[in-house]
Design a protein around this motif. Structure first.
Motif, PDB file in Angstrom:
ATOM      1  N   ASP A   1     -33.616  49.364  17.253  1.00 50.64           N
ATOM      2  CA  ASP A   1     -34.549  48.904  16.228  1.00 50.64           C
ATOM      3  C   ASP A   1     -35.246  50.086  15.562  1.00 50.64           C
ATOM      4  O   ASP A   1     -35.394  50.124  14.340  1.00 50.64           O
ATOM      5  CB  ASP A   1     -35.573  47.943  16.836  1.00 50.64           C
ATOM      6  CG  ASP A   1     -36.582  47.452  15.817  1.00 50.64           C
ATOM      7  OD1 ASP A   1     -36.153  46.922  14.771  1.00 50.64           O
ATOM      8  OD2 ASP A   1     -37.796  47.618  16.061  1.00 50.64           O
ATOM      9  N   TYR A   2     -35.684  51.066  16.372  1.00 51.52           N
ATOM     10  CA  TYR A   2     -36.297  52.270  15.805  1.00 51.52           C
ATOM     11  C   TYR A   2     -35.308  52.990  14.879  1.00 51.52           C
ATOM     12  O   TYR A   2     -35.665  53.443  13.802  1.00 51.52           O
ATOM     13  CB  TYR A   2     -36.758  53.233  16.901  1.00 51.52           C
ATOM     14  CG  TYR A   2     -38.122  52.917  17.472  1.00 51.52           C
ATOM     15  CD1 TYR A   2     -39.248  52.897  16.667  1.00 51.52           C
ATOM     16  CD2 TYR A   2     -38.278  52.672  18.826  1.00 51.52           C
ATOM     17  CE1 TYR A   2     -40.496  52.624  17.190  1.00 51.52           C
ATOM     18  CE2 TYR A   2     -39.523  52.403  19.362  1.00 51.52           C
ATOM     19  CZ  TYR A   2     -40.625  52.381  18.543  1.00 51.52           C
ATOM     20  OH  TYR A   2     -41.858  52.116  19.061  1.00 51.52           O
ATOM     21  N   LEU A   3     -34.041  53.103  15.332  1.00 47.22           N
ATOM     22  CA  LEU A   3     -33.033  53.771  14.514  1.00 47.22           C
ATOM     23  C   LEU A   3     -32.783  53.013  13.212  1.00 47.22           C
ATOM     24  O   LEU A   3     -32.643  53.620  12.151  1.00 47.22           O
ATOM     25  CB  LEU A   3     -31.726  53.914  15.298  1.00 47.22           C
ATOM     26  CG  LEU A   3     -31.685  55.011  16.352  1.00 47.22           C
ATOM     27  CD1 LEU A   3     -30.424  54.892  17.198  1.00 47.22           C
ATOM     28  CD2 LEU A   3     -31.766  56.375  15.697  1.00 47.22           C
TER      29      LEU A   3
ATOM     30  N   HIS B   1     -34.447  48.254  26.575  1.00 53.38           N
ATOM     31  CA  HIS B   1     -34.799  49.561  26.024  1.00 53.38           C
ATOM     32  C   HIS B   1     -33.838  49.960  24.903  1.00 53.38           C
ATOM     33  O   HIS B   1     -34.248  50.562  23.909  1.00 53.38           O
ATOM     34  CB  HIS B   1     -34.810  50.634  27.120  1.00 53.38           C
ATOM     35  CG  HIS B   1     -35.975  50.532  28.040  1.00 53.38           C
ATOM     36  ND1 HIS B   1     -37.275  50.735  27.637  1.00 53.38           N
ATOM     37  CD2 HIS B   1     -36.047  50.233  29.361  1.00 53.38           C
ATOM     38  CE1 HIS B   1     -38.092  50.575  28.668  1.00 53.38           C
ATOM     39  NE2 HIS B   1     -37.370  50.266  29.722  1.00 53.38           N
ATOM     40  N   MET B   2     -32.558  49.616  25.060  1.00 53.94           N
ATOM     41  CA  MET B   2     -31.590  49.931  24.007  1.00 53.94           C
ATOM     42  C   MET B   2     -31.890  49.162  22.725  1.00 53.94           C
ATOM     43  O   MET B   2     -31.773  49.711  21.629  1.00 53.94           O
ATOM     44  CB  MET B   2     -30.167  49.613  24.480  1.00 53.94           C
ATOM     45  CG  MET B   2     -29.549  50.698  25.304  1.00 53.94           C
ATOM     46  SD  MET B   2     -27.871  50.283  25.791  1.00 53.94           S
ATOM     47  CE  MET B   2     -27.067  50.135  24.201  1.00 53.94           C
ATOM     48  N   VAL B   3     -32.262  47.893  22.864  1.00 50.42           N
ATOM     49  CA  VAL B   3     -32.595  47.088  21.683  1.00 50.42           C
ATOM     50  C   VAL B   3     -33.788  47.701  20.950  1.00 50.42           C
ATOM     51  O   VAL B   3     -33.793  47.804  19.716  1.00 50.42           O
ATOM     52  CB  VAL B   3     -32.872  45.621  22.081  1.00 50.42           C
ATOM     53  CG1 VAL B   3     -33.529  44.847  20.955  1.00 50.42           C
ATOM     54  CG2 VAL B   3     -31.586  44.940  22.516  1.00 50.42           C
TER      55      VAL B   3
ATOM     56  N   LEU C   1     -32.999  60.046  20.486  1.00 55.92           N
ATOM     57  CA  LEU C   1     -32.959  58.583  20.445  1.00 55.92           C
ATOM     58  C   LEU C   1     -31.512  58.087  20.481  1.00 55.92           C
ATOM     59  O   LEU C   1     -31.191  57.153  21.221  1.00 55.92           O
ATOM     60  CB  LEU C   1     -33.680  58.091  19.186  1.00 55.92           C
ATOM     61  CG  LEU C   1     -34.025  56.623  19.098  1.00 55.92           C
ATOM     62  CD1 LEU C   1     -34.920  56.206  20.253  1.00 55.92           C
ATOM     63  CD2 LEU C   1     -34.718  56.334  17.777  1.00 55.92           C
ATOM     64  N   VAL C   2     -30.646  58.730  19.720  1.00 57.47           N
ATOM     65  CA  VAL C   2     -29.223  58.367  19.733  1.00 57.47           C
ATOM     66  C   VAL C   2     -28.634  58.633  21.117  1.00 57.47           C
ATOM     67  O   VAL C   2     -27.869  57.818  21.652  1.00 57.47           O
ATOM     68  CB  VAL C   2     -28.455  59.132  18.634  1.00 57.47           C
ATOM     69  CG1 VAL C   2     -26.960  58.945  18.784  1.00 57.47           C
ATOM     70  CG2 VAL C   2     -28.916  58.693  17.260  1.00 57.47           C
ATOM     71  N   LEU C   3     -29.005  59.761  21.726  1.00 60.25           N
ATOM     72  CA  LEU C   3     -28.522  60.080  23.065  1.00 60.25           C
ATOM     73  C   LEU C   3     -28.983  59.035  24.075  1.00 60.25           C
ATOM     74  O   LEU C   3     -28.214  58.643  24.959  1.00 60.25           O
ATOM     75  CB  LEU C   3     -28.999  61.477  23.484  1.00 60.25           C
ATOM     76  CG  LEU C   3     -28.518  61.971  24.849  1.00 60.25           C
ATOM     77  CD1 LEU C   3     -27.007  62.125  24.862  1.00 60.25           C
ATOM     78  CD2 LEU C   3     -29.195  63.292  25.182  1.00 60.25           C
ATOM     79  N   ARG C   4     -30.219  58.555  23.947  1.00 63.62           N
ATOM     80  CA  ARG C   4     -30.709  57.516  24.860  1.00 63.62           C
ATOM     81  C   ARG C   4     -29.907  56.231  24.717  1.00 63.62           C
ATOM     82  O   ARG C   4     -29.627  55.551  25.711  1.00 63.62           O
ATOM     83  CB  ARG C   4     -32.190  57.226  24.597  1.00 63.62           C
ATOM     84  CG  ARG C   4     -33.077  58.177  25.308  1.00 63.62           C
ATOM     85  CD  ARG C   4     -34.523  57.785  25.428  1.00 63.62           C
ATOM     86  NE  ARG C   4     -35.030  56.689  24.653  1.00 63.62           N
ATOM     87  CZ  ARG C   4     -36.242  56.641  24.138  1.00 63.62           C
ATOM     88  NH1 ARG C   4     -37.043  57.669  24.284  1.00 63.62           N
ATOM     89  NH2 ARG C   4     -36.664  55.602  23.480  1.00 63.62           N
ATOM     90  N   VAL C   5     -29.530  55.880  23.489  1.00 71.70           N
ATOM     91  CA  VAL C   5     -28.728  54.678  23.282  1.00 71.70           C
ATOM     92  C   VAL C   5     -27.346  54.849  23.912  1.00 71.70           C
ATOM     93  O   VAL C   5     -26.842  53.948  24.592  1.00 71.70           O
ATOM     94  CB  VAL C   5     -28.616  54.347  21.772  1.00 71.70           C
ATOM     95  CG1 VAL C   5     -27.606  53.251  21.526  1.00 71.70           C
ATOM     96  CG2 VAL C   5     -29.975  53.941  21.220  1.00 71.70           C
TER      97      VAL C   5
END
Length: 111
Positions: free
Chosen positions: A95-97, A89-91, A29-33
């Motif tokens: 939010d998940y993080l 998608h980043m937002v 998830l961090v990598l996707r951001v």
């Protein structure tokens, strides 16, 4: 450009699977951001270049079935849509993080 916009919307770009498969779900998830921020930067450069080309194409003459101005307009428009989809998608990922919740994993295809 429209294919790239659709791939961005569906999150189906080529991914760094060798790195992401070794990361835990939160790391992915961090990598996707991080990759999303990089994608936005590159798309903004592409949009800037497209707008510059749009200014210079107005000087061209001649008769065409579709004007060159309309064709060149796809680059900044497509780049803007890529920025929009990636930002959305980043937002969602941020939010998940922030909530400490992991998003549901997409089913991965075998190819």
């Amino acid at each position: 450009m429209m294919g790239a916009v659709f791939a961005t919307h569906q999150q189906r770009h080529l991914a760094m699977d060798l790195i992401s498969k070794r990361l835990p779900p939160r790391g992915r998830l961090v990598l996707r951001v991080i990759l999303g921020a990089f994608t936005i930067g590159v798309a903004l450069l592409l949009m800037r270049s497209g707008l510059h080309q749009l200014e210079t194409v107005g000087e061209e003459g001649g008769e065409h079935f579709v004007s060159t101005r309309h064709i060149v307009m796809f680059m900044p428009a497509g780049a803007a849509l890529i920025v929009l989809h990636t930002l959305l998608h980043m937002v969602i990922d941020v939010d998940y993080l922030a909530r400490g919740v992991l998003p549901p994993e997409r089913a991965r295809s075998g190819h």
